[in-house]
Design an enzyme around this catalytic site. Structure first.
Site, PDB file in Angstrom:
ATOM      1  CE  LYS A   1      38.628  47.596  34.567  1.00  0.00           C
ATOM      2  NZ  LYS A   1      39.570  47.681  35.677  1.00  0.00           N
TER       3      LYS A   1
ATOM      4  CD  GLN B   1      43.060  48.693  35.614  1.00  0.00           C
ATOM      5  OE1 GLN B   1      41.900  49.058  35.535  1.00  0.00           O
ATOM      6  NE2 GLN B   1      43.400  47.417  35.579  1.00  0.00           N
TER       7      GLN B   1
ATOM      8  CG  ASP C   1      37.583  47.600  41.104  1.00  0.00           C
ATOM      9  OD1 ASP C   1      36.911  47.120  40.175  1.00  0.00           O
ATOM     10  OD2 ASP C   1      38.771  47.957  40.975  1.00  0.00           O
TER      11      ASP C   1
END
Ligand code: NAD
Length: 292
Positions: A57, A101, A124
């Site tokens: 990412k 995460q 997200d």
């Protein structure tokens, strides 16, 4: 060996195109704003798969000109400490997106942390406010994996209106938002899960089949309607006969590609699209702050 007839839905190529477009849009807007967009990826502990995802990412961010404010915390970091970090990032004007995460060490409550993130910085798209916006059909940050699938279907001009779509998996991360997005696009949606009876019959009915169960080999050619669009969200690490580790999806690609009309490969299908949509969500939040 069966002949492949299915056209490949090339997520890797489309993700590359999206990144290129973002890179141009970012450099244009940045001259007006005076700062680049910023994404903070919070990682706790030393899970090697998570570490690889985070690196991936951050690399993608660097490529398009998004600044990374990632932080790596020791496995024993407390819920309170992480909440404080999130609160600081919520108020940091250089940061447009925040994500935690997963998975987290057992003593931490992932949903509790998610609730602390400012919904407009929820890169997200998993905050309850954003999931609520999706249910209501309102504009908001959408969860990256299903949004990536929708973008891929759009790119290949796959018609969805009135089509039978079957989503296998009902997680809050993939299955449920996927089903809602297909519904938003006027498909007739069925959600199958581990307690569904006769998965084969359900799958055979699908014009659009989305496999998101995390079970290697779950979907074989005999479960697929000829000409159907098959999207494989699964990402499973398996050890093959020669002892090599490899990444496979939920779909038996080789046999199914001889029946389906379109198919996503693993790797190179949905995975790169998820990252591209994360960058896009960060950019969307950035553009919004600029317009305020
Ligand atoms: P999960 O374990 O939370 O959910 C799996 C779902 O599949 C459950 O709802 C379960 O009911 C269903 N399921 C399990 N076995 C089944 C069976 N035999 N028949 C029918 N349904 C069954 O997993 P998740 O987080 O939703 O992820 C699903 C898969 O997608 C995993 O392989 C994950 O690694 C992958 N994934 C990929 C990406 C990507 O970017 N490509 C992103 C997120 C998740």
């Amino acid at each position: 060996m069966k002949t492949q007839t299915a056209k490949i839905l090339d997520g890797k190529a489309l993700a590359g195109k999206i990144q290129q477009e973002l890179s141009v849009a970012i450099s244009e807007l940045q001259t007006k704003v005076g700062r680049p967009p910023g994404l903070a990826v919070l990682m706790v502990g030393d899970n090697p798969a998570s570490a690889a995802y985070v690196r991936n990412k951050e690399k993608a961010c660097a490529k398009v000109g998004i600044a990374s404010f990632g932080k790596h915390f020791a496995a024993e970091t407390t819920q309170g400490e992480l909440e404080e970090v999130i609160h600081t990032l919520n108020h940091d004007e250089r940061v447009d997106g925040i994500l935690v995460q997963l998975p987290l060490p057992n003593h931490l409550d992932a949903v509790g942390l998610l609730h602390q993130i400012d919904a407009d910085k929820d890169a997200d798209g998993l905050h309850p406010v954003n999931l609520g916006r999706l249910v209501r059909g309102e504009t908001g940050l959408r969860s990256c994996t299903p949004a990536g699938v929708m973008r891929l279907l759009e790119e290949y001009k796959i018609p969805l209106q009135g089509k039978q779509a079957v989503v296998i998996g009902r997680s809050i991360l993939v299955g449920k938002p996927m089903a809602l997005m297909l519904l938003e696009a006027d498909a007739t949606v069925t959600i199958a899960h581990s307690r569904s009876h006769d998965l084969k019959a359900i799958a055979q009915n699908a014009d659009i089949l989305i496999a998101a169960a995390g079970r290697p080999g779950l979907i074989s050619a005999d479960m697929v309607k000829p000409g159907a669009v098959v999207v494989d969200v699964g990402m499973n690490r398996v050890t093959d006969a020669s002892g090599n580790n490899r990444l496979v999806g939920d779909v038996d690609l080789e046999s199914t590609a001889a029946v389906a009309g379109f198919i996503t490969p693993v790797p190179g299908g949905v995975g790169p699209m998820t990252v591209a949509l994360l960058l896009q969500n960060t950019f969307a939040s950035y553009s919004r702050t600029v317009r305020k």
